[in-house]
Design a protein around this motif. Structure first.
Motif, PDB file in Angstrom:
ATOM      1  N   GLY A  15       0.788  -1.216   0.000  1.00  0.00           N
ATOM      2  CA  GLY A  15       0.000   0.000   0.000  1.00  0.00           C
ATOM      3  C   GLY A  15       0.826   1.275   0.000  1.00  0.00           C
ATOM      4  N   GLY A  16       2.124   1.134   0.179  1.00  0.00           N
ATOM      5  CA  GLY A  16       3.003   2.288   0.241  1.00  0.00           C
ATOM      6  C   GLY A  16       3.415   2.819  -1.118  1.00  0.00           C
ATOM      7  N   SER A  17       4.281   3.834  -1.088  1.00  0.00           N
ATOM      8  CA  SER A  17       4.713   4.515  -2.304  1.00  0.00           C
ATOM      9  C   SER A  17       6.223   4.708  -2.319  1.00  0.00           C
ATOM     10  N   LEU A  18       6.753   4.812  -3.513  1.00  0.00           N
ATOM     11  CA  LEU A  18       8.153   5.155  -3.727  1.00  0.00           C
ATOM     12  C   LEU A  18       8.236   6.008  -4.985  1.00  0.00           C
ATOM     13  N   ARG A  19       9.271   6.820  -5.063  1.00  0.00           N
ATOM     14  CA  ARG A  19       9.545   7.542  -6.296  1.00  0.00           C
ATOM     15  C   ARG A  19      10.951   7.175  -6.762  1.00  0.00           C
ATOM     16  N   LEU A  20      11.028   6.590  -7.938  1.00  0.00           N
ATOM     17  CA  LEU A  20      12.306   6.246  -8.535  1.00  0.00           C
ATOM     18  C   LEU A  20      12.770   7.371  -9.446  1.00  0.00           C
ATOM     19  N   SER A  21      14.078   7.552  -9.490  1.00  0.00           N
ATOM     20  CA  SER A  21      14.661   8.573 -10.353  1.00  0.00           C
ATOM     21  C   SER A  21      15.674   7.932 -11.289  1.00  0.00           C
ATOM     22  N   CYS A  22      15.794   8.504 -12.466  1.00  0.00           N
ATOM     23  CA  CYS A  22      16.781   8.050 -13.441  1.00  0.00           C
ATOM     24  C   CYS A  22      17.452   9.293 -14.020  1.00  0.00           C
ATOM     25  N   GLU A  23      18.692   9.484 -13.676  1.00  0.00           N
ATOM     26  CA  GLU A  23      19.451  10.623 -14.179  1.00  0.00           C
ATOM     27  C   GLU A  23      20.243  10.177 -15.404  1.00  0.00           C
ATOM     28  N   ILE A  24      20.122  10.948 -16.473  1.00  0.00           N
ATOM     29  CA  ILE A  24      20.704  10.565 -17.760  1.00  0.00           C
ATOM     30  C   ILE A  24      21.756  11.578 -18.183  1.00  0.00           C
ATOM     31  N   SER A  25      22.850  11.073 -18.707  1.00  0.00           N
ATOM     32  CA  SER A  25      23.888  11.947 -19.231  1.00  0.00           C
ATOM     33  C   SER A  25      24.468  11.347 -20.500  1.00  0.00           C
ATOM     34  N   GLY A  26      25.029  12.207 -21.332  1.00  0.00           N
ATOM     35  CA  GLY A  26      25.742  11.752 -22.515  1.00  0.00           C
ATOM     36  C   GLY A  26      24.895  11.428 -23.728  1.00  0.00           C
ATOM     37  N   PHE A  27      23.587  11.692 -23.683  1.00  0.00           N
ATOM     38  CA  PHE A  27      22.710  11.373 -24.820  1.00  0.00           C
ATOM     39  C   PHE A  27      22.285  12.663 -25.484  1.00  0.00           C
ATOM     40  N   THR A  28      22.450  12.718 -26.821  1.00  0.00           N
ATOM     41  CA  THR A  28      22.226  13.985 -27.501  1.00  0.00           C
ATOM     42  C   THR A  28      21.177  13.933 -28.605  1.00  0.00           C
ATOM     43  N   TYR A  79      11.336  10.335 -13.759  1.00  0.00           N
ATOM     44  CA  TYR A  79      10.842   9.811 -12.493  1.00  0.00           C
ATOM     45  C   TYR A  79       9.758   8.763 -12.728  1.00  0.00           C
ATOM     46  N   LEU A  80       9.681   7.835 -11.816  1.00  0.00           N
ATOM     47  CA  LEU A  80       8.590   6.864 -11.821  1.00  0.00           C
ATOM     48  C   LEU A  80       7.997   6.836 -10.417  1.00  0.00           C
ATOM     49  N   GLN A  81       6.804   7.383 -10.304  1.00  0.00           N
ATOM     50  CA  GLN A  81       6.090   7.383  -9.029  1.00  0.00           C
ATOM     51  C   GLN A  81       5.311   6.082  -8.904  1.00  0.00           C
ATOM     52  N   LEU A  82       5.574   5.349  -7.846  1.00  0.00           N
ATOM     53  CA  LEU A  82       4.930   4.062  -7.595  1.00  0.00           C
ATOM     54  C   LEU A  82       3.994   4.200  -6.406  1.00  0.00           C
ATOM     55  N   ASN A  83       2.711   3.991  -6.624  1.00  0.00           N
ATOM     56  CA  ASN A  83       1.718   4.091  -5.547  1.00  0.00           C
ATOM     57  C   ASN A  83       0.989   2.766  -5.367  1.00  0.00           C
ATOM     58  N   ASN A  84       0.421   2.598  -4.189  1.00  0.00           N
ATOM     59  CA  ASN A  84      -0.368   1.412  -3.889  1.00  0.00           C
ATOM     60  C   ASN A  84       0.380   0.131  -4.257  1.00  0.00           C
ATOM     61  N   LEU A  85       1.589   0.039  -3.773  1.00  0.00           N
ATOM     62  CA  LEU A  85       2.446  -1.096  -4.103  1.00  0.00           C
ATOM     63  C   LEU A  85       1.969  -2.373  -3.416  1.00  0.00           C
ATOM     64  N   ASN A  86       2.193  -3.490  -4.086  1.00  0.00           N
ATOM     65  CA  ASN A  86       1.904  -4.790  -3.491  1.00  0.00           C
ATOM     66  C   ASN A  86       3.087  -5.717  -3.709  1.00  0.00           C
ATOM     67  N   SER A  87       3.019  -6.889  -3.140  1.00  0.00           N
ATOM     68  CA  SER A  87       4.174  -7.797  -3.160  1.00  0.00           C
ATOM     69  C   SER A  87       4.583  -8.188  -4.576  1.00  0.00           C
ATOM     70  N   GLU A  88       3.638  -8.187  -5.500  1.00  0.00           N
ATOM     71  CA  GLU A  88       3.953  -8.541  -6.883  1.00  0.00           C
ATOM     72  C   GLU A  88       4.779  -7.474  -7.593  1.00  0.00           C
ATOM     73  N   ASP A  89       4.894  -6.315  -6.984  1.00  0.00           N
ATOM     74  CA  ASP A  89       5.712  -5.246  -7.560  1.00  0.00           C
ATOM     75  C   ASP A  89       7.175  -5.362  -7.154  1.00  0.00           C
ATOM     76  N   THR A  90       7.485  -6.313  -6.295  1.00  0.00           N
ATOM     77  CA  THR A  90       8.866  -6.531  -5.883  1.00  0.00           C
ATOM     78  C   THR A  90       9.711  -6.965  -7.068  1.00  0.00           C
ATOM     79  N   ALA A  91      10.770  -6.202  -7.343  1.00  0.00           N
ATOM     80  CA  ALA A  91      11.615  -6.473  -8.507  1.00  0.00           C
ATOM     81  C   ALA A  91      12.762  -5.473  -8.524  1.00  0.00           C
ATOM     82  N   VAL A  92      13.714  -5.724  -9.409  1.00  0.00           N
ATOM     83  CA  VAL A  92      14.711  -4.710  -9.734  1.00  0.00           C
ATOM     84  C   VAL A  92      14.130  -3.858 -10.862  1.00  0.00           C
ATOM     85  N   TYR A  93      14.130  -2.565 -10.657  1.00  0.00           N
ATOM     86  CA  TYR A  93      13.590  -1.637 -11.643  1.00  0.00           C
ATOM     87  C   TYR A  93      14.739  -0.989 -12.409  1.00  0.00           C
TER      88      TYR A  93
END
Length: 122
Positions: A15-28, A79-93
């Motif tokens: 039921g919790g939330s997380l916000r993932l971030s992805c910082e990108i460099s070198g792409f033009t 960014y990837l905002q993840l809300n209402n998480l459940n056990s099936e969302d467990t993974a490497v993102y």
């Protein structure tokens, strides 16, 4: 050289939330897409969400309105905002980048980050 660095993963209760971030460099390239994928143990890497250079978004069917992808061009970060998480969302993102349009097929993406672990458990 292109670099993608994910952050924001961790342990969260159902039921919790997380916000993932992805910082990108070198792409033009002017035309590009950025995607989030996830991979659980013993499963294939699955498309979670993607955003195009003009802000068009696509989501995997299992997201069902729970996740939101957006980008901050000034910070070269997606960014990837993840809300209402459940056990099936467990993974490497993983964050991914490609020139062109969004594809659901992970093999068509050119650049990848190292991944960030998301664990949903009570």
């Amino acid at each position: 050289q292109v670099h993608l660095v994910e952050s924001g993963g961790g342990l969260v209760q159902p039921g919790g939330s997380l916000r993932l971030s992805c910082e990108i460099s070198g792409f033009t390239a002017n035309v590009y897409a950025i995607g989030w994928f996830r991979q659980a143990p013993g499963k294939e890497r699955a498309f979670v969400a993607g955003i195009s250079y003009i802000g068009q978004t696509l989501y995997g069917d299992f997201v069902k309105g729970r996740f939101t992808i957006n980008k901050d061009n000034a910070k070269n970060t997606v960014y990837l905002q993840l809300n209402n998480l459940n056990s099936e969302d467990t993974a490497v993102y993983y964050c991914a980048l490609r020139g062109g349009v969004i594809y659901f097929d992970a093999t068509l993406w050119e650049h990848w980050g190292q991944g960030t672990q998301v664990t949903v458990s009570s």
